[in-house]
Each structure stands twice: as C-alpha cells, then as structure tokens.
Scaffold this active site. Structure first.
Site, mmCIF file in Angstrom:
data_model
loop_
_atom_site.group_PDB
_atom_site.id
_atom_site.type_symbol
_atom_site.label_atom_id
_atom_site.label_comp_id
_atom_site.label_asym_id
_atom_site.label_seq_id
_atom_site.Cartn_x
_atom_site.Cartn_y
_atom_site.Cartn_z
ATOM 1 C CB CYS A 28 51.265 56.168 22.239
ATOM 2 S SG CYS A 28 51.821 55.027 22.174
ATOM 3 N N GLY A 54 45.040 55.138 19.140
ATOM 4 C CA GLY A 54 45.267 54.162 20.021
ATOM 5 C C GLY A 54 43.849 54.362 21.181
ATOM 6 C CG ASN A 128 53.867 59.114 19.365
ATOM 7 O OD1 ASN A 128 53.508 57.686 19.458
ATOM 8 N ND2 ASN A 128 52.867 60.089 18.497
ATOM 9 N N GLY A 129 56.309 57.084 20.234
ATOM 10 C CA GLY A 129 57.443 56.470 19.645
ATOM 11 C C GLY A 129 58.316 55.688 20.053
ATOM 12 C CB CYS A 274 57.018 58.324 10.277
ATOM 13 S SG CYS A 274 55.015 57.563 10.002
ATOM 14 C CE1 TYR A 280 44.959 52.829 8.557
ATOM 15 C CE2 TYR A 280 46.773 52.954 9.979
ATOM 16 C CZ TYR A 280 45.086 52.132 9.861
ATOM 17 O OH TYR A 280 44.578 51.859 10.733
ATOM 18 C CG ASP A 384 45.353 52.980 3.892
ATOM 19 O OD1 ASP A 384 46.055 52.781 4.710
ATOM 20 O OD2 ASP A 384 44.516 52.630 4.719
ATOM 21 C CB CYS A 476 60.988 58.390 8.391
ATOM 22 S SG CYS A 476 61.509 56.327 8.842
#
Lengths: 494, 494, 494, 494
Positions: A28, A54, A128-129, A274, A280, A384, A476
């Site tokens: 998001c 999104g 977001n998450g 992340c 990407y 990618d 991550c």
C-alpha cells in the site's frame, strides 16, 4: 443496479500460520500532512505520486473539532476524489491511503483509512505492511466476546490501540508503545489522533516511510516514498527511523524513539529493510533509506554483466520494469540496447474474448515484438524478477517466434523461493518456479528449460546486497533465503 | 469520480437524551426466509413489497457453511440487486433489510444487514426500530476500551449479542433473552445465526412483524407487513407476539416466549403498537396486528365526518396519502369526492433550478390543481397527518389560487405534539406546528390560521383508537399524548 | 444525469479555406475483416492494437442480410465493447473505426462508422484522413436544398457515394471511381457495401493501409497499421497501393487500380506518404509502406548524432516518444543513455486542483526527474518533435531545477512550420513555435532561447528523408516545407 | 462498457402500408418558448409537466447567433438535464421534446429535436404525431440518390423542409405551406428556424397544441398540453388552430392560417381531434381543445352508469387510469367507491426473476388486492380502455382469488378494433382483443369470457362523443370505427 455497493463477504485468507487467520494489509501507500492550508490537497497529490503502490482503493481522512471525517472509494486516487470532494476536507491534519489489489475482489470495507470512535475521541489509521500476529489477537478477542466486522489486520490494530488509549488514560505515545510491544510484523503507519498526524515505523524499518517539509506553506509531511515530495514541492528531511514515532506540527515535528521493550528483531537490534522496494516495487525516482532506486537498478544491470556475461547481439528489456537494469547490462557488456518489445499502453486488463480460440491473442495485444530488432539475433531479455515464470515463458516463446536465434534471460533479483509474510503479495511456496536447491547451487538450467530459454541467470544475493549498498544484516531477504527477521510459525529466523 | 464510494463521516444524532448519543435505525422494513429453494428471491420480492418502508438502501444476507455472505447497496431493492446478484445467494436461510432515508446523507455504512464474526461463528442482523438506551451502552463500552465504527444502534446490538453468545457458550436463545433484558426500545429484528433465521419482536410489540408459510415450496417467512406474503404467495399465519422469539425451519417454526425478566413496559405488561402504522406508514393492503390498514383509514374518514362535519361542495384528498380517508369522509358527509389535485408521478425529488426565481415552480410540478373541480367551490382537503405544516400551507394556497371559495382541512390523525423515540423520524419538539395546548383544548384555529385554512380539524384520540379497534392501553400514542410506553429521560411514562 | 447522451452542437472548424468549412476526420484507425467466423472479434482486436491512433470513440459495423448493424460509443475499444456486445455481430463482414480526440468535446455523432440507407441498400464507411474539398461539396449540396446533420467530411463522402451508387445503377467500383475523381485529400477508407468489405486508399497513399491474410480461419483483413496483424495472427501481404480499391473475400481478395481520372497529385503521379507516421504517430512495431517505424526512429537518433553532436554527460529521452531516437543518439555519440525523467503512468489527464497555487504541481505529477541522473550533468534531452514548445519549455526548466549544468535539446523531426490539411491535428500556423525563417536558415537559437535550452537542434529534412529511405518526392512534407501534394487554397503546391 | 453509447441499427417498422416503410414519431410531448430570460428552464419545466407523454428520451435545442445548440439523452427530463447543462443554453428561443418508448430499444438517434444545417441556416424540429406518407417520400428521395441516416419521419420532414427553404429562397412560411401541402398525417410541431420558435398544427388538429403567455417575464410558449402552463406560471391563451402556423415573439405572437392547398381531410374541412387524449393519454388536469380532461373522464363514468348499470357492492378502479371514471360511475349508480387494488409505486418495470416459477409473482408486486374490500362482494372494475386484454384478464383473476363473488368490468372507451396510424402506438389489427363485430353488435360476452368477467361493458361511441362535447365529425375515431380522417392505403376514409 446502482453503483454504490459494498460486498461484505468474509473471505479469510489463510497463508499457512497455524490457528491464526487474518487478511493482511499488504502492499500500500500512505501519506500524512499537517499544513497551514490545503492539507487534503497535499495528501491527494502525494497519493497520486504513490499510485504505483496500489490501484484498488483510495481514501483520505481529516480531523475537524476532534471529529474525523473520512471518504474512501474504489479506484484510482483521481477517480475517487474530485475537486468538490477535496474541498470538503477542512482540517489542517489529514492522512491518506491507497490500497493494492491483492485479491481481485472489490471490497470497499477493506479500504483505508479505518476510522473508529473511542472514549478518548475519534482515531483513524492508514497502514502499509502486514501484522503477522493479527490473527492470534483476533482469535483471542473473539474468545473474549468481541465481534469483528472485517478480517483485516487494520481492524485488529485500531481496536487494540483504542483499548490501549483507554488503559493509558489517553496517552497516545504510551498507548502506541504498548501496541508496538505486542504486534509483530511490518508497519509503516500514519495516524490521526487528537487532531494530530502521527507516523510510526516498525522497529525493523521493513517498509519505507520518510519525513519532509512543505515549501509553499507551513507544515510537514510523511509518506511512503520520497517521490511524493517532488509532487507537492516538499523538501526531503530524512527517513523515519525504525521503531520511531513522529508527530507532525505546523512549525516542527517531534520524534519519539529509543523506548525499550518493543518487539524488535529476534536476536539483534538491526533493521530489516525490504530489498524488493529497490528491485521492483518503489518508483525509480524515489530514494529509499538513503539509496536511489534508479541507481540500484542500473547497478544491478552492470553487476549482472559481470556475473553472467553472455555472447549476444542485442539486449531487450521487458517493459517497463526491466528497462533500467537493461541499460546497465548493455553498458557492462557492450551489447546494444534495443526496445524490441512494445507494450500496448491501452491494454489495462485482460478482456475475455467470446471465442476461446481467440483468448490467446489477448496476450499478443499487450506485448508485441519488433521483428527487425530480433530476427536472426542472439537476444538477451532482462527483467527485474521472476515469480511464477508463466509470463516469462510466453515472452521467450514470442521472441523465438519473431526469429531470435538464441534467447538468454537475465534477472535483476535472486530467485524468489519463499513466501513474504511482511508486505508483498506472495504468500504460498507452491507458486514459485524456483526451488531452494536451484538457488543454493546457483544453477538455473532447470528453470531455463521450463521457460524455454537458452540460458537463465539471476544476480547473486551478494551482488544484490552490494548494489543496494546496505549491510546484508540490515535487509529483509526472507523471500530469497527462507530466513525471516521476525518469528513466523513454521519458518526459520535469520 | 467512481461510483463505489462510502462516506464514513460520524454524524451523531443528538435527540435530547442526556449523555446518550446514538443514531437510531428508525423506519425500515425487514424480511427473513427459510426455504427449500430460492430463499434470496423470496426475500428480494418481500423487500420490494415493503419498499414504501424505506428507499435509501437495501441488503440481503445468507448463510452458507456457517459463513455469512451479504450484499448491500444504496437505492431501491431492484436497483441494488439484479438477477446475477440474486443467483449468488446460495443458502436456504436469508434475511433482508430496507432502510428509510432519515438524514438525506447517503451512507452505505448505515445500511443493513450488519454482519459480524464472533468466536461462535458469523451472525447477521436486520433491525426495524429504535433502541433508546443504545447510546448508554455505547458510552459504557467505549469507557471499557471498545472502539466503535458507526454510531448506529445496530452496531451496539450485534456487539452486545456476540458478547452474550460467548457468555452463554453459544446458546442463542439464552443470549437473546439476556439482550432483551437490557435493551429498551422498539425492535422487530430478523437474525441469521448458526445458519438459521430467527425473528424477535420487542416486549411491547411496537413495530409490526408477522409469520407466514410459503405455498410454492417448503419453508417459512417473517416480514414487517403482511403485504409481502401476497407478493411471494405465502399464507399469513399470525403476528409475532410481543416479546416472542421465532425460529424458522423448513417444515415448521418454533416459538419461544413467556420468559421472564425482559425489559417490559414501565408499569404494565400490555403491548404498545405504534398507531402511526395504520394512520400513515404501512401499506393500505396490509393487515397489522389483526387490523386492516385500509379499513382503519376509511373508518377514520367516516369518524371525522361525525366529529367535524362541514358544509362544503367537494372533498379532495392530498394524493396519495389522504385518499382512503377522503372516500370515508365523502360517504359520511355526502359531499362529492373528487381528485382535484393531480400528482406528477415523475417528479421524484426536488430539482434545483439555476435561477432562484424559478425554484418555486418546482412545487407546482409536483402537485397541480384541476381548476374545473375547485373554482367557486367550498373545498375540504383531506390528509393523513400534519407534522410541520409547511406543505399543507402551500397546498391550501394553491387551492385558493385555483378559485376555491373556502378551504377546510381535515386530518386523519390527532395533532402530533411530541417526538417519537421509537421508530418514526420525528425527533424534535420544535418541528411540530401543533402545540400541546391546541391538542388539549381541541382548538385548531391557531394552526388553521397558520396554514391559511378556513377551518382545520383533527380526529380525536378517542376517535382514532375506536377506528383502530385496539384498546388504548395497547397502543403507543406517545407522539400524541407525551406519555411513552418505555422510560425516556425527560419524558413522561404512560 | 443519465450517461447515454449526445451533444449535437454544430461546431464548425474553420481552418482557413475560403468558403469551405468542414470538420475533418483526421487522425484515426480503421480495420475491415471478412472472415469465416468471429469477424467482429478480429476487428475488435485489430482496433485495440491500433488504439494509439485514437482514444475518443470506437465503433464496429457488420452486414447481415444486406442490412447493416452498427454500434459506436465514446471511450477506448474495450470500454465500448464487451463480450456480450461483440457476440451480437453476426455477419462475416465487419468494419471498425477508432477516433482521435481533436476537439476535446465528446460528441458521439462524430463517431464512425457512419451508416446510411440508399436505394441500393445500406452502406457503412470508416475513414482515416481529411477530405480537403468536403466543405466545398457541402456548400454546393446545401445550395441544392440538402440538409446536413453533421459537419464531418464523412457525412459528405457517404452521401456523395450513395448518390453515385444510384447514378451508376449500384456499380460500387464505378461509383467509387467517380467519387475518387472529385474528392481531394487523404483517405484510407474501409467500406461495407452489398455485404462486402472494400478498402480504398487515396491516389497519393497519404495515410497508411495494408492487407493481411488470417491464419486461424479463412478470410482477409485490411488495417491502418501492420501491428494489428500481430494481434490477430494474420500474415502481412502488402500495403494497399495508392489509388487502389481492394475487395475482401473469404478465399481471395480482388484489386482494382490503374483506372484513370482520379484526382491525382498536382503535377506528377508519385505518392505522398505522410512522414509523421514514422516520426511520431505509428507504433514502433509497425511497418509502414515497407519501412520499419522503429528502425526509422533509431536511425534518426544516429543521424542527429552526426548532424548535431554535442559534448554532454547523459542523453535522456522524453518518455515515451523520444526513447528510440535517444538510444540511436547515444550509440552515435557514445554519450550514456539514462531514463532520467519518470512518467507517472496513472496521470491520464489534468486534474484541476481547487487551489490555483497547487495547479502547477499537477505538471510535476506527470513527469519527474531523477536527481542522481541529472545533478551536475550536461544533459541532452531527446524528443520526436516540437509543435508549440510549451511542454518542452517546462521540461527544460524541470531538468535545470534538478541540477543540470547544461540542457541541450535534440529533435527527431525538422521544424514544423505549416499546417497539416491531410490528417494531422495541426490546423493553424500561429501555434508553431518555429518560423519558416528558422527552418530555412537551420538556426534554432531563437527557439532555444524561448524554451530555455543551451542548444536546440532538429534533424535536417534531407537527413529525415534518408532515415525513412523513401524518395523525397514520394513523401508528404507539407508541414515542414509549406509545399503540399494536393491543391489547398492559399497554400503552395510542391 | 462506457455508458455513452448509441445503437445505430436500422430497425424498420412495417405497419402494413404497401411500399412505404417509415418509423413514426408517435406519442410524444413538445414545447417551445421565446422568453426574455431562462427560456431553456421554461422548456425544461414544461417538458417535466408533460413527462407522462414520453419517458424514453428528452432533448432541448436553442439558437444562438443563428447556430443551433442541442442536447438530447435517454431517460426522464430531470435525468437528461441538470443545472449545469441547463445553464449552457443561452438563446432566448428554445424548443424541447420528450419521446415515448414505442420499441423498447434505447436508440438515441431517434431522440428529438432533430437538427440540420441548410444553406439558409440551421433548423431544428420537435414533432408529435405520425406522417403517414413519410415512407413514400423516403423511397422517392432514395431513388434520387439521397442517403438516409435514420428511418424516422422526422428526418424526412426536416430534409423536405430544408429543401423547400432553398426552393423558396428562405421564406419559412412559404416553405412550411409547401410542406403541409404534401405531408399527410398528424403533426404538432415546434421549430427553431432563423433564431425563432414556430409552431405548426396539422390541418385536422389531430394532436393537441396550445399557446400561452409567460407571466414572470416577457415571452410566449407553445406546448402539447395546458398543464405545462401551470408549471411555468404561464396563462393559457388558446389552442393552436388546425392548419395554423404560429411564430412566437417576445411581445406578441403572429398567426398564419387559412392558406389554401394544404392536405386537408378527405372530404370535408373539419378537424379530427384524437379522442384518446381525453380518454387516456393526456393528464387529467389539462384542457384540450377547450375541454377539461378530468371532466370528460368523470362524465364517462356517469354515462357508463346510465348505459351499463349493474347490481354490485363496490366499484374499484384500476389504478391510476380508471380512478376518475370510477368516481363518476359510483356517483351515477350509488355503488360505493373503494380503492381495492393497491399499486406498488416502486415497481417501475418488470424485473426478470432468475427462477421461472417466480416470474408470475412479479405481477403481484405491481398490483395487490385488499381482501377486506373485495371478499364476498360483487365487484365492478373500472378502467379507461382495453387493448390486448391480457392485463385485464390477470386482474379479474386476482380479484376473484381475493374472494369476489362477481366481477363486472366497465370500460370508459368503446372497443378498439382498428390500428392507429396517426400517433398512438397501436399499429396492428391482430393485437386487439375486440373484433369489429363485437363493437357493431355492442355484445361483449365473447370478450367477457376471455377475460373471465361476469360482465363486460364499454361506453358507446355516441356516449363518448357526448361526454367529450365535441361534434362527432370533428373527432378522429379511426381506431373505434375503422374510418380514418386521412387516406391510409388499405383503410377506409370517413
């Protein structure tokens, strides 16, 4: 049929956690603004700059006289909001959210911001998450007699937070700290509480979040990506730190961090950004945690040229995602770069043809090869990442049909072999074309065969980390390594 | 702007109860069906027959494998549901709801059925009526740390019920009894719990609810008005009794009543049927608590002819609500009945003309006098009730402009002088043109003057009670007498 | 407001011809198919592949039992047609059209195909191009007592053709030849007459049109660009020749050409292909009159590198139109190619912000510079062409704001200095930033200053002709040279 | 699918005239206004007052600087036009049209006003009526090489008129007279020519048209029914005379009549007002050609009481059309009037239920009997007319099912036995349940049996004529007598 409808079906999204089901917010974009004037317009423009994060739904909430007004709708930001609608948001503090379509179903009740009324006052949240243990809390609370109206982790969070607010006598920072001590997962959150905008980033800093200062009037802004600052003429200040709580004001912002006891990483206190944002998800013109997304992609192309050179006549990107990587690969190898695949900008989604025999043609509408670029050539295709591999197989075939002598595939991300529980919509192992063993041996001949390529190569994990330029321990890489920065039942921890 | 939108503004509807704010469900229609097949189609048809009870939103919920699926939308029943949509409801048990627009705002989140997930399973509720102490519960629960997502009494009820379900280990009848012991107000409810349809009527039987048997297949139906049975070829069995819980089955229905301790009337155990259903709200072809609505209206006209005869040339109804009364008055007095006011069926709602000077003309579009019927005549205008008096004033003027020599107004309901807290959208004292003193003295010259009539007369309370044919003690006459059947802070109890 | 509306305002588009007003069809795409089955689906897919040629309206017509059925709507092809709609087209012969928005107004009555009923039977027409003397015919016919319903050249054409059909006793080829003898301008036309698909290209071959053979079933197809063949699995046969009439059959197609007397070029019989198709309008993956569009653009970049080299650090395309040219320029000069400007794919059209001060930000939403690519660099910006120069001025400024040390602009088309009367929407001299004198002297310093660039250079006319590879005498260069291939009142003829 | 669509299928509506096919305009409403200000708003309000004359489409045209602007759309007047749209009509002269759905298909291209451009200038036409020989003209003109875009008589008329305008050098009155000399049929027309509003009524005055004067500003108005004057505060002046042309001005209107040579009735010069306007089509509050519609209907009821008395307990109207007649019948016979059938106001059109077995229930939704009014009674049902008889058969059955002992049907119109070619949508003989022989013998037992009634009676032709109060020779009774006021191939002339 009127159009203003809402489907309240309770689809529960099992992603393999034993006894803990909860639909996650996932991919998001969020934004929050406190501004002397036009705060909703700033949020609106910021969300539009973040639209790539999104396209399913959009929403904005504002606070006026301690009451929150919110409007949400399905569709793109400029489809949900028009001039008249924006003009109705009167508060100086606003938050907004755009939601990525993960299910395909159109469900307004999953849209955000989520608004609730507590004894302390109204509060709104945009998130977001993914909260990994939301399902566990939901189950526990239902056992206590609570009824839930959605299956989202956002409902769990706002209800837990409201509860903490009462427990702490309305002390929002104390309440947020209590919440952060128990919830596990990725969360970049903007909140509207007590008429103020607050921003929270999880202790590992998994999803991005950054602070800026408005240039055209007094005020501050938080947003998922720095690209939103360009759109609203704001100046980037810094990324929100992992585990930090920020409160926006008109003349300054306050920071709260270093409080103990939050649910930090398992064994160490480092962060876990992340890696997929650079590879990407984020826009190339964003800078995430200090690193330019475009530069990372360009470097990946060059690194791949080092790691997996091939003798070829032309390097062709899969548009639009592989372009920056391909230019880097071209420079690294000297193989000419050509736009040999043309994307039809108007083919938004698949149209089901009445005759089955014609359905295949829909694919050709989306992407078309330029024969003169490909015919008789040894072609390198650049993208990618590969998840399922089905699209890549079709493209390889299309390039062969256009007369390519050889087709080599180069991928700007190591093989994805493990689900993401922390914010990307890849929830099941079975979907990945790559196997952990491929990745371990760095041998991609099996997958190359499956996609019909003469060769396939991925950048190495070390190469990727080098291109990003952030220590491996601070990233991550769960979907690449099967080792996660937080505890996930049934998975290993890094 | 996309159409699928939802406004989540939290408008709180203060109706004068100290410290207790809650938006009430108000005027609505409900239906529940358990049928061998096509249960959603039966609910759909029943709701369409009940469409006069609410045009703002419509919704249907069904239960499949203990999970509830629900679809709700803004608009008329046939606008919200089409053939494809209906076909998606697979369960044999369905409930439905239509909502009356009380605020004018279009808010899907106030639409019903409301669905929630408890530890016992999913449950859905559709409610007609007002819970007087919902605001009190909402406040108490917020103090306990609960966050609320709407300001409706329906959210309060479903959350209290889910809580009771856990407390009672999933015993729905026990849970419902516990709920009925604490909630005060009017409620005709259909529920979907454990895959079954249940119907509940409040201990005073304020709002109507009746049971029928399907003729074309196995199954039972509950609905707000008997008129729905005509639409779906069902046979009327009986009204649901005040305080009764009914469970629909395929081959029979079960009844639960006479359990002690529910919140009954203040001083006596009799019922309190809302007189306004017969006077105005219900369809003339319905039979409510054993009494034909049409016959009541016809009798009211005759009774008015007795109580308030006048020398006149023609009796003209305000279409469509005054027609049945006017025929009775014509028969009682011998004054010829004429349709002297023609309603434009296509003028659904007010259209704002660009030029202010033309706005007045909009009124004339809706209702137009037939000059040949009116000119030079002594006219009696008949309507069912007067609330604010503004429309009646305009109509009296229109009839005068058309050449009436005299204009006498006769009203089929005693003066409304006090708010309704139990299901009709009349919440403030200040809106009523009549004063308690007018009503007490039965002297309407003051109001007659305000509306410009030569004379005005209302049926007496005793006359009305006689026409309905139900003992005065078993009717709710709160809006006429200022004495209510349940305790309402600041109001007297009968 | 219902959505199905039509505005029949008669906007007349004066483009400077004395006494001859007619709205021209302009930039469009056409397709015609005769197929054993699914002919409408083939046309539908072909139109979608041609969607870049027009997004305003779409239409398909078919012939069943000598009656023509047609459906047209505003919007993209897949918005106008759905599966159900396509299934209603039963004929084996179909034609289709997509229309480019030239006016901004949404007028369905300008949509094509146009259908008319003559004494010989129904006929339908879909047209790409401009008939220069349509206004003259319209005036003459109105003087004769004809009333016109639109101001389009398409209405003029279909009425003239119907008239010729009667004159020739229904001989369509004779009628078409008579029409071609009198109309002047550009026209690539598909027709549905007598149940058959015919295709006509003007004697100068100004707009493209080509023939293909279906591979999946019997049948033939004509279309504006070869890219449509890729989408429907058809094999390219050849371009329709200038002045040729083609009739599609199931097993073969017939060609009619070399008939004398058509309105040929002024002084010679050569053709006059529009150079702008290769420079900008056609898709890069099309081959027009034997020449690959992508290759032309790539060569233009290289040619510019020869003609107008500059010392710089990075070459950045204006996305998406300048990309192929920029890669060529990069290869020709050795200056690195970078995607330094990122286009927001979701900003379809300008959204008017409530606050004027915020409107400027809308521009930034559409295009955003990557600072790391630009800062401190000498930048070359590459685009296909410049018309008004306003957008380019804003982009140059944006690149300077991002820190560029120098900004040089290179353009893949010579300066446009004269209106197009033959199919491109550039109708007035005053709009062009370039002046004939700039072009003659090949001195662009004046314009460079206006757009704020350190230098500006265009490819030369000779260079462009060389890149296209077609003799100069066979190209229409009217907008570059002020010399047109057909007589246009007030303009010179080449 | 976008909504702005248009279906250009050429459905030709054969109604039995040999060699002459043309779709007729049929039942419609027209209005024209010349006003100092807000002329479009006046037309808008007038059309809304006339909405009962057509619900399929609506359109308004105005003239500004001798150019006509027009907007048309599908749906009700207030759905097609909103405040913004109305504000765009700047001219002081406006005409408008509403169209009745005769085919069920939604075809915007059949909407009116029709606008065309002639050498004399733009002209627009809005037409109520049917031109019997339009098909003949269409055929002749096609033979001459004209192509037609629709199959409507309106296109034929506007093209003939434009042609006459050129022939007469722009003399509109001369041109109109020439037109009226050749066209045969019914036509009440409003025109916009040379910036002026003109109104024309056919020489027989078949369809209504009347003139009024605005009271709130300078100006005049023509409209189909006087009821529109009530809506816009205009004063009725008089009906437009048969064969008259009226030109509206700001301060006065001009009348042109008594010119010779128009296509008058076959043998006499009298008029032929359509009796169906009073019986059914016009609004009860209109006055048509000097006669109040409501009074006619009331008198018909009384006349029927004379002609066809029956011993019964209750007289029940079919709502809404039979109500005025039923009150008259009740007064004439002394049988009590009751609203024993209740119409569901919200069931606009038939909704197709997914399960065939449930489709029958749809009928019950629309109309529902009140059992207490009907049970055990001898019932008289009253309606305005019978065409096919299918609806009446269902209603009789419904009333029997509700317990009626006897069901007698009384109809306020003599049997319809012959098609209408002049403006009512009854085009084929086979549809009528009554036969000429029934009508001749005045014996309705055969039809009574078919509809399941104990008795059936129609008012006599003489009775009807008496109630209308206009000499029989001045009425069109073609559908009752098979004798028409104009020559119709294959039919007799009166």
């Amino acid at each position: 049929m009127v159009n203003t409808t809402s489907q309240c079906d309770d689809i529960i999204d099992d992603y393999g956690l034993k006894g803990a089901f909860c639909k996650l917010s996932g991919h998001c974009g969020v934004a929050g603004v406190t501004a002397e004037k036009e705060s909703a317009s700033y949020v609106f423009l910021a969300l539009r700059a973040l639209q790539h994060r999104g396209q399913e739904s959009a929403g904005i909430a504002t606070s006026v006289d301690n009451q929150i007004e919110c409007f949400r709708g399905m569709g793109l930001v400029h489809e949900v909001f028009n001039t008249q609608r924006l003009a109705t948001f009167k508060g100086t503090s606003c938050i907004g959210h755009i939601r990525y379509s993960t299910t395909g179903a159109s469900e307004l009740k999953n849209a955000q911001p989520v608004v609730a009324s507590s004894s302390i006052g109204d509060l709104a949240i945009a998130h977001n998450g993914d909260i990994v243990n939301a399902g566990k809390f939901r189950d526990e609370l239902r056992e206590k007699g609570w009824a839930f109206f959605t299956t989202t982790d956002s409902e769990v969070m706002i209800r837990l937070l409201a509860n903490e607010l009462v427990n702490t006598g309305g002390d929002i920072f104390h309440a947020l700290q209590n919440l952060m001590r128990v919830i596990i997962g990725s969360y970049s959150i903007v909140l509207l509480v007590g008429g103020k905008v607050l921003a929270v980033r999880d202790p590992l800093g998994i999803k991005p979040l950054c602070i800026g200062k408005l240039n055209d009037c007094k005020g501050y802004v938080v947003t998922s990506e720095s690209v939103a600052f360009d759109a609203i003429n704001a100046t980037f200040i810094r990324d929100v730190a992992p585990g930090e709580i920020v409160e926006l004001g008109m003349n300054r912002y306050k920071s709260y961090r270093n409080f103990s006891g939050t649910v930090a990483p398992n064994t160490h206190s480092a962060c876990a950004h992340c890696m997929f944002e650079w590879v990407y998800f984020a826009r190339p013109d964003s800078i995430i945690d200090g690193v330019s997304v475009y530069e990372v992609r360009n470097k990946i192309g060059k690194k791949l040229a080092e790691e997996h050179r091939v003798d070829a006549d032309v390097i062709i990107p899969i548009p639009d995602s592989g372009r920056a990587h391909a230019v880097g690969y071209s420079e690294g190898t000297g193989i000419p770069f050509r736009e040999g695949l043309i994307k039809n900008r108007y083919v938004a989604r698949t149209f089901i043809m009445p005759e089955p025999s014609m359905r295949e043609t829909e694919v050709k509408l989306k992407l078309n090869p330029i024969k003169s670029v490909i015919e008789g050539k040894r072609v390198v295709l650049m993208d990618d990442s590969i998840v399922r591999g089905t699209t890549m197989r079709r493209i390889v075939q299309m390039v062969r049909n256009a007369g390519a002598r050889e087709v080599h595939v180069r991928i700007g991300c190591p093989p994805i072999i493990s689900p993401c529980y922390l914010g990307i919509d890849m929830k099941t192992r079975s979907q990945f074309i790559a196997k952990p063993s491929d990745s371990k041996r760095q041998d991609y001949t099996r997958v190359a065969k499956m996609i019909g390529a003469d060769s396939l190569a991925h950048i190495s994990i070390e190469g990727l980390v080098e291109c990003i330029g952030i220590p491996k321990g601070n990233l991550c890489l769960g979907c690449l390594t099967e080792k996660y920065p937080v505890e996930i039942p049934g998975e290993r921890t890094r």
